[in-house]
Design a protein around this motif. Structure first.
Motif, PDB file in Angstrom:
ATOM      1  N   LEU A  77       0.848  -1.200   0.000  1.00  0.00           N
ATOM      2  CA  LEU A  77       0.000   0.000   0.000  1.00  0.00           C
ATOM      3  C   LEU A  77       0.880   1.245   0.000  1.00  0.00           C
ATOM      4  O   LEU A  77       1.552   1.533   0.995  1.00  0.00           O
ATOM      5  N   GLY A  78       0.906   1.970  -1.113  1.00  0.00           N
ATOM      6  CA  GLY A  78       1.757   3.157  -1.225  1.00  0.00           C
ATOM      7  C   GLY A  78       1.166   4.356  -0.495  1.00  0.00           C
ATOM      8  O   GLY A  78       0.062   4.302   0.047  1.00  0.00           O
ATOM      9  N   GLU A  79       1.916   5.468  -0.499  1.00  0.00           N
ATOM     10  CA  GLU A  79       1.468   6.689   0.192  1.00  0.00           C
ATOM     11  C   GLU A  79       0.171   7.232  -0.404  1.00  0.00           C
ATOM     12  O   GLU A  79      -0.604   7.893   0.275  1.00  0.00           O
ATOM     13  N   VAL A  88      -2.655   3.390  -3.093  1.00  0.00           N
ATOM     14  CA  VAL A  88      -2.842   2.455  -4.204  1.00  0.00           C
ATOM     15  C   VAL A  88      -2.118   1.151  -3.860  1.00  0.00           C
ATOM     16  O   VAL A  88      -0.947   1.169  -3.482  1.00  0.00           O
ATOM     17  N   LEU A  89      -2.828   0.043  -3.980  1.00  0.00           N
ATOM     18  CA  LEU A  89      -2.252  -1.273  -3.705  1.00  0.00           C
ATOM     19  C   LEU A  89      -1.506  -1.738  -4.954  1.00  0.00           C
ATOM     20  O   LEU A  89      -2.095  -1.818  -6.038  1.00  0.00           O
ATOM     21  N   ASN A  90      -0.196  -2.021  -4.811  1.00  0.00           N
ATOM     22  CA  ASN A  90       0.576  -2.372  -6.009  1.00  0.00           C
ATOM     23  C   ASN A  90       0.264  -3.789  -6.495  1.00  0.00           C
ATOM     24  O   ASN A  90      -0.295  -4.612  -5.767  1.00  0.00           O
ATOM     25  N   GLN A  91       0.635  -4.055  -7.741  1.00  0.00           N
ATOM     26  CA  GLN A  91       0.285  -5.328  -8.378  1.00  0.00           C
ATOM     27  C   GLN A  91       0.949  -6.522  -7.692  1.00  0.00           C
ATOM     28  O   GLN A  91       0.358  -7.601  -7.616  1.00  0.00           O
ATOM     29  N   GLU A  92       2.153  -6.343  -7.172  1.00  0.00           N
ATOM     30  CA  GLU A  92       2.832  -7.454  -6.489  1.00  0.00           C
ATOM     31  C   GLU A  92       2.006  -7.939  -5.300  1.00  0.00           C
ATOM     32  O   GLU A  92       1.830  -9.148  -5.099  1.00  0.00           O
ATOM     33  N   ALA A  93       1.490  -6.995  -4.506  1.00  0.00           N
ATOM     34  CA  ALA A  93       0.675  -7.357  -3.339  1.00  0.00           C
ATOM     35  C   ALA A  93      -0.643  -7.991  -3.779  1.00  0.00           C
ATOM     36  O   ALA A  93      -1.098  -8.976  -3.180  1.00  0.00           O
ATOM     37  N   THR A 132      -6.245  -3.007   5.032  1.00  0.00           N
ATOM     38  CA  THR A 132      -5.578  -2.666   3.770  1.00  0.00           C
ATOM     39  C   THR A 132      -6.568  -2.598   2.615  1.00  0.00           C
ATOM     40  O   THR A 132      -6.515  -1.671   1.792  1.00  0.00           O
ATOM     41  N   LEU A 133      -7.485  -3.548   2.555  1.00  0.00           N
ATOM     42  CA  LEU A 133      -8.484  -3.516   1.482  1.00  0.00           C
ATOM     43  C   LEU A 133      -9.472  -2.361   1.690  1.00  0.00           C
ATOM     44  O   LEU A 133     -10.001  -1.807   0.730  1.00  0.00           O
ATOM     45  N   ARG A 134      -9.704  -1.996   2.947  1.00  0.00           N
ATOM     46  CA  ARG A 134     -10.553  -0.839   3.264  1.00  0.00           C
ATOM     47  C   ARG A 134      -9.902   0.432   2.727  1.00  0.00           C
ATOM     48  O   ARG A 134     -10.548   1.306   2.167  1.00  0.00           O
ATOM     49  N   ARG A 135      -8.613   0.528   2.920  1.00  0.00           N
ATOM     50  CA  ARG A 135      -7.862   1.747   2.628  1.00  0.00           C
ATOM     51  C   ARG A 135      -7.515   1.891   1.150  1.00  0.00           C
ATOM     52  O   ARG A 135      -7.419   3.010   0.633  1.00  0.00           O
ATOM     53  N   ALA A 136      -7.294   0.770   0.466  1.00  0.00           N
ATOM     54  CA  ALA A 136      -6.823   0.825  -0.930  1.00  0.00           C
ATOM     55  C   ALA A 136      -7.863   1.466  -1.839  1.00  0.00           C
ATOM     56  O   ALA A 136      -9.003   1.013  -1.912  1.00  0.00           O
ATOM     57  N   VAL A 137      -7.449   2.516  -2.548  1.00  0.00           N
ATOM     58  CA  VAL A 137      -8.385   3.202  -3.447  1.00  0.00           C
ATOM     59  C   VAL A 137      -8.714   2.334  -4.666  1.00  0.00           C
ATOM     60  O   VAL A 137      -9.731   2.537  -5.331  1.00  0.00           O
ATOM     61  N   ASN A 138      -7.847   1.352  -4.941  1.00  0.00           N
ATOM     62  CA  ASN A 138      -8.085   0.450  -6.081  1.00  0.00           C
ATOM     63  C   ASN A 138      -8.489  -0.952  -5.620  1.00  0.00           C
ATOM     64  O   ASN A 138      -8.157  -1.950  -6.246  1.00  0.00           O
ATOM     65  N   ASN A 139      -9.228  -1.004  -4.494  1.00  0.00           N
ATOM     66  CA  ASN A 139      -9.635  -2.329  -3.989  1.00  0.00           C
ATOM     67  C   ASN A 139     -10.548  -3.060  -4.985  1.00  0.00           C
ATOM     68  O   ASN A 139     -10.619  -4.286  -4.986  1.00  0.00           O
ATOM     69  N   ASP A 140     -11.219  -2.299  -5.864  1.00  0.00           N
ATOM     70  CA  ASP A 140     -12.057  -2.941  -6.878  1.00  0.00           C
ATOM     71  C   ASP A 140     -11.213  -3.770  -7.846  1.00  0.00           C
ATOM     72  O   ASP A 140     -11.658  -4.807  -8.355  1.00  0.00           O
TER      73      ASP A 140
END
Length: 345
Positions: A55-57, A60-65, A95-103
């Protein structure tokens, strides 16, 4: 005569259920069977995914994660073949709550995992953790429950099965490792900064929580389990965490200069990279709430999810439920049992 056949009568009621907790550090799955009003755990599966690390600043959750998480869900899906969707409950946390790209995570997961994933709020997570602890631990009365996860920490006070206050704060052992212990370097200054950051995030709760009070304190999840195991291996076989033992453990930990130098009895190698930041958060929680001692609870979020799948478990008396389950399982003559109880009284 009818009592004699109760066991066969209820065999058709056996139901297999599964609960999955998509945590910020690890994904956990429990598969269980409901028999005669009680839960029998059939298997537990855990995989370290470290979702929060991706989870970056910009949140956005990166593809590796995402890939690590999806691969783990593919593994879980193999074990769940044949399970109807209503018997599987999957919850995503901080983390899934916070990630703007959780979709995007959900889209990729759906290709390998045929069950719905519910991303729950912090407060819902806290209340479910509390339910999991209450259903698995013997303590009665008012209790404080603390759960330190990979991305968030939950703190709940409740009376028996009823939560009175439930809070979730953005501080976890994975996120704090990235923020305060870059490249695994340990120092007293880094530790103090992490601890103070945790204090700042929860000090507004101190007055209300202390005013409500509690009779017992229970802690759940990996950080508290690890601290309890280390105490059990070095200080007290019961693994009870006290403020003095916590401070002694911190002093010992700060003698190392890097995560790889942490050769402490009872410290699982899998937890080395999140142990120190978890310790800083736990120390802050002890300080802000004035906790004297804490016992580890192996029941937490996933157990709360399991118990939420069966409405018959939404009762306030585990003893009564267990006694009823045993009487069903062993075909106890109810009338005779009442006569024995009357005589004993």
């Amino acid at each position: 005569m009818t009592n004699h056949f109760l066991g066969t009568q209820h065999r058709s009621d056996v139901r297999e259920i599964a609960a999955i907790d998509l945590g910020s550090n690890s994904f956990h799955m429990i598969v269980a069977r409901i028999v005669n009003g009680s839960i029998q755990v059939l298997s537990r599966l855990k995989q370290k995914v470290k979702l929060a690390e991706g989870l970056g600043e910009n949140a956005v959750l990166n593809q590796e994660a995402i890939t690590r998480g999806v691969n783990c869900l593919a593994l879980f899906a193999e074990r769940l073949q044949g399970f109807p969707p209503e018997n599987v409950n999957v919850v995503g946390t901080y983390t899934l709550r916070r990630a703007v790209n959780n979709d995007e995570f959900l889209r990729q997961a759906a290709k390998v995992f045929p069950y719905p994933i519910n991303i729950i709020s912090g407060q819902m997570e806290a209340k479910t953790i509390y339910a999991g602890v209450c259903h698995t631990q013997p303590e009665k009365g008012r209790k404080l429950v603390v759960d330190i996860g990979g991305g968030s920490t939950e703190m709940i006070i409740g009376d028996d099965f009823t939560p009175l206050v439930a809070e979730s704060r953005h501080m976890g052992c994975v996120s704090f490792a990235t923020q305060f212990f870059t490249n695994g370097i340990i120092s007293a200054e880094h530790f103090q900064r992490a601890r103070q950051s945790a204090v700042n995030k929860i000090e507004d709760l101190g007055f209300e929580y202390r005013k409500l009070g509690w009779q017992s304190v229970l802690g759940s999840s990996g950080t508290i389990k690890t601290v309890s195991q280390v105490i059990a291996a070095n200080l007290d076989p019961n693994g009870i965490i006290t403020a003095d033992r916590l401070n002694a453990l911190i002093d010992q930990t700060l003698q190392a200069e890097h995560f790889t130098e942490l050769n402490i009895n009872g410290l699982n190698p899998d937890r080395v990279d999140v142990f120190v930041p978890g310790l800083a958060i736990l120390s802050a929680v002890f300080d802000v709430f004035g906790i004297q001692q804490m016992r580890y609870s192996d029941g937490a979020l996933r157990e709360g999810v399991i118990y939420s799948l069966e409405k018959n478990f939404q009762v306030a008396d585990i003893c009564a439920r267990t006694a009823w389950g045993l009487s069903e399982q062993f075909n106890i003559d109810q009338a005779q049992a009442h006569r024995v109880a009357d005589s004993a009284n």
